[in-house]
Design a protein around this motif. Structure first.
Motif, PDB file in Angstrom:
ATOM      1  N   THR A 178       1.913   2.037  -3.572  1.00 52.90           N
ATOM      2  CA  THR A 178       0.931   1.980  -4.742  1.00 52.90           C
ATOM      3  C   THR A 178      -0.019   3.457  -4.527  1.00 52.90           C
ATOM      4  OG1 THR A 178      -0.823   0.999  -3.355  1.00 52.90           O
ATOM      5  CG2 THR A 178       0.522  -0.457  -5.134  1.00 52.90           C
ATOM      6  N   THR A 179      -0.006   4.358  -5.393  1.00 53.78           N
ATOM      7  CA  THR A 179      -0.660   5.552  -5.620  1.00 53.78           C
ATOM      8  C   THR A 179      -1.820   5.191  -6.627  1.00 53.78           C
ATOM      9  OG1 THR A 179       0.772   6.280  -7.155  1.00 53.78           O
ATOM     10  CG2 THR A 179       1.110   6.937  -4.989  1.00 53.78           C
ATOM     11  N   PRO A 180      -2.870   6.089  -6.405  1.00 53.31           N
ATOM     12  CA  PRO A 180      -4.256   6.003  -7.202  1.00 53.31           C
ATOM     13  C   PRO A 180      -3.859   6.465  -8.575  1.00 53.31           C
ATOM     14  CG  PRO A 180      -4.773   7.061  -5.165  1.00 53.31           C
ATOM     15  CD  PRO A 180      -3.309   7.098  -5.018  1.00 53.31           C
ATOM     16  N   GLY A 181      -4.099   5.259  -9.621  1.00 59.89           N
ATOM     17  CA  GLY A 181      -3.819   5.426 -11.048  1.00 59.89           C
ATOM     18  C   GLY A 181      -2.380   5.466 -11.294  1.00 59.89           C
ATOM     19  N   GLY A 182      -1.365   4.970 -10.369  1.00 60.47           N
ATOM     20  CA  GLY A 182       0.122   5.020 -10.541  1.00 60.47           C
ATOM     21  C   GLY A 182       0.383   3.674 -11.224  1.00 60.47           C
TER      22      GLY A 182
ATOM     23  N   ILE B 250       0.284   0.018  -9.166  1.00 61.59           N
ATOM     24  CA  ILE B 250      -1.108  -0.802  -9.206  1.00 61.59           C
ATOM     25  C   ILE B 250      -1.675  -1.230 -10.449  1.00 61.59           C
ATOM     26  CG2 ILE B 250      -2.502   1.212  -9.468  1.00 61.59           C
ATOM     27  CD1 ILE B 250      -3.262  -1.607  -7.236  1.00 61.59           C
ATOM     28  N   GLN B 251      -1.161  -0.667 -11.669  1.00 57.98           N
ATOM     29  CA  GLN B 251      -1.340  -1.181 -13.001  1.00 57.98           C
ATOM     30  C   GLN B 251      -0.588  -2.413 -12.977  1.00 57.98           C
ATOM     31  OE1 GLN B 251      -0.988   1.883 -16.043  1.00 57.98           O
ATOM     32  NE2 GLN B 251      -1.600   3.370 -14.663  1.00 57.98           N
TER      33      GLN B 251
ATOM     34  N   ASN C 194      -2.143  -5.201 -10.921  1.00 54.80           N
ATOM     35  CA  ASN C 194      -3.573  -5.757 -11.426  1.00 54.80           C
ATOM     36  C   ASN C 194      -3.044  -6.637 -12.590  1.00 54.80           C
ATOM     37  OD1 ASN C 194      -4.993  -4.781  -9.264  1.00 54.80           O
ATOM     38  ND2 ASN C 194      -5.356  -2.898 -10.502  1.00 54.80           N
TER      39      ASN C 194
ATOM     40  N   ASP D 146       0.933  -1.285   0.124  1.00 54.51           N
ATOM     41  CA  ASP D 146       0.174   0.084   0.075  1.00 54.51           C
ATOM     42  C   ASP D 146       0.925   1.238   0.023  1.00 54.51           C
ATOM     43  OD1 ASP D 146      -2.240  -1.480  -0.296  1.00 54.51           O
ATOM     44  OD2 ASP D 146      -2.836  -1.326   2.111  1.00 54.51           O
TER      45      ASP D 146
END
Length: 257
Positions: free
Chosen positions: A225-229, A232-233, A236, A222
């Motif tokens: 990972t940053t939103p839209g970073g 996380i890509q 996923n 966590d």
């Protein structure tokens, strides 16, 4: 401490090298069928022998590091010199009841199934220990040996099998990740040695971070990972390809008899 390692294969040999480095005061003898196999151990100052019985006769701890299909025959060979000794068996997949039946009347003071991993050679094994028979004193001897070359966990038979998959087979699983990640680094433009060095340091750093903080892996994930970073890509995409499911499936692939 006098230790005889019966079998200079991958695990027996790695253990001989690791213990010799960690416990220079110990008298270690390692055996093999062929003299050529023993040359690298002799070059490191480790005693060698082509005679299993002679090696075990004067030892306090006898380590059985042979293939499963050879184990019973080698134990029968060693039986005359086993009384009063502690037996450590690296033989995987042999049920405790069966091993105990082979040892009946042998006179050993303690017997343990022990599953180290190849990092025992560099003092970084995760070793699982299951007691077949013994005392607090004999257990302390065995734990002392393997605490010197990494970390140990004392477990029942069911958890021994889990430990083998997670930590012994797990070495190969971790190295397969390292290989795949390094190959990906080359595809992204790094030179092979650059990519491998980066992956090794990253894996080492991730392990140290978890140990230093005592956190769950997801907590450290966590933090990165940053939103839209991009992290996380990437995570996923790995999950869509079945990364976590593949790891769990690999750990569960072997079924004990």
């Amino acid at each position: 401490m006098k230790i005889a390692i019966i079998g200079a294969g991958n695990m027996g040999g790695a253990t001989a090298l690791g213990l010799a480095a960690a416990l220079p005061q110990a008298a270690i003898t390692v055996t093999a069928k062929h003299a050529a196999t023993l040359e690298k151990f002799a070059a490191r100052g480790i005693r060698t022998s082509l005679d299993n019985v002679a090696a075990a006769r004067d030892a306090e701890v006898v380590v059985l590091a042979v293939k499963p299909w050879l184990a019973q025959g080698v134990l029968d060979e060693l039986r005359p010199v086993l009384p009063g000794k502690v037996l450590v068996s690296f033989v995987a997949g042999i049920p405790s009841a069966e091993m105990l039946s082979w040892l009946e009347g042998s006179g050993v003071t303690g017997a343990y199934t022990v599953i180290p991993n190849l990092a025992v050679e560099v003092g970084q094994s995760m070793t699982f220990i299951h007691e077949l028979c013994g005392t607090q004193e004999t257990l302390a001897v065995v734990r002392g040996l393997f605490d010197a070359v990494g970390r140990t966990a004392f477990v029942d038979e069911k958890r021994l099998n889990a430990g083998m998959m997670l930590a012994s087979c797990g070495t190969a699983f971790a190295l397969r990740y390292v290989r795949a990640s390094a190959e990906g680094g080359v595809e992204l433009g790094l030179y092979p040695q650059e990519a491998l060095a980066a992956v090794l340091q990253t894996v080492r750093g991730a392990a140290e971070l978890l140990e230093a903080h005592g956190t769950h892996p997801e907590a450290e994930i966590d933090r990165v990972t940053t939103p839209g970073g991009i992290t996380i890509q990437g995570l996923n995409a790995m999950e869509e390809a079945g990364f976590s499911a593949a790891v769990v499936a690999g750990l569960k692939a072997w079924k004990p008899k």
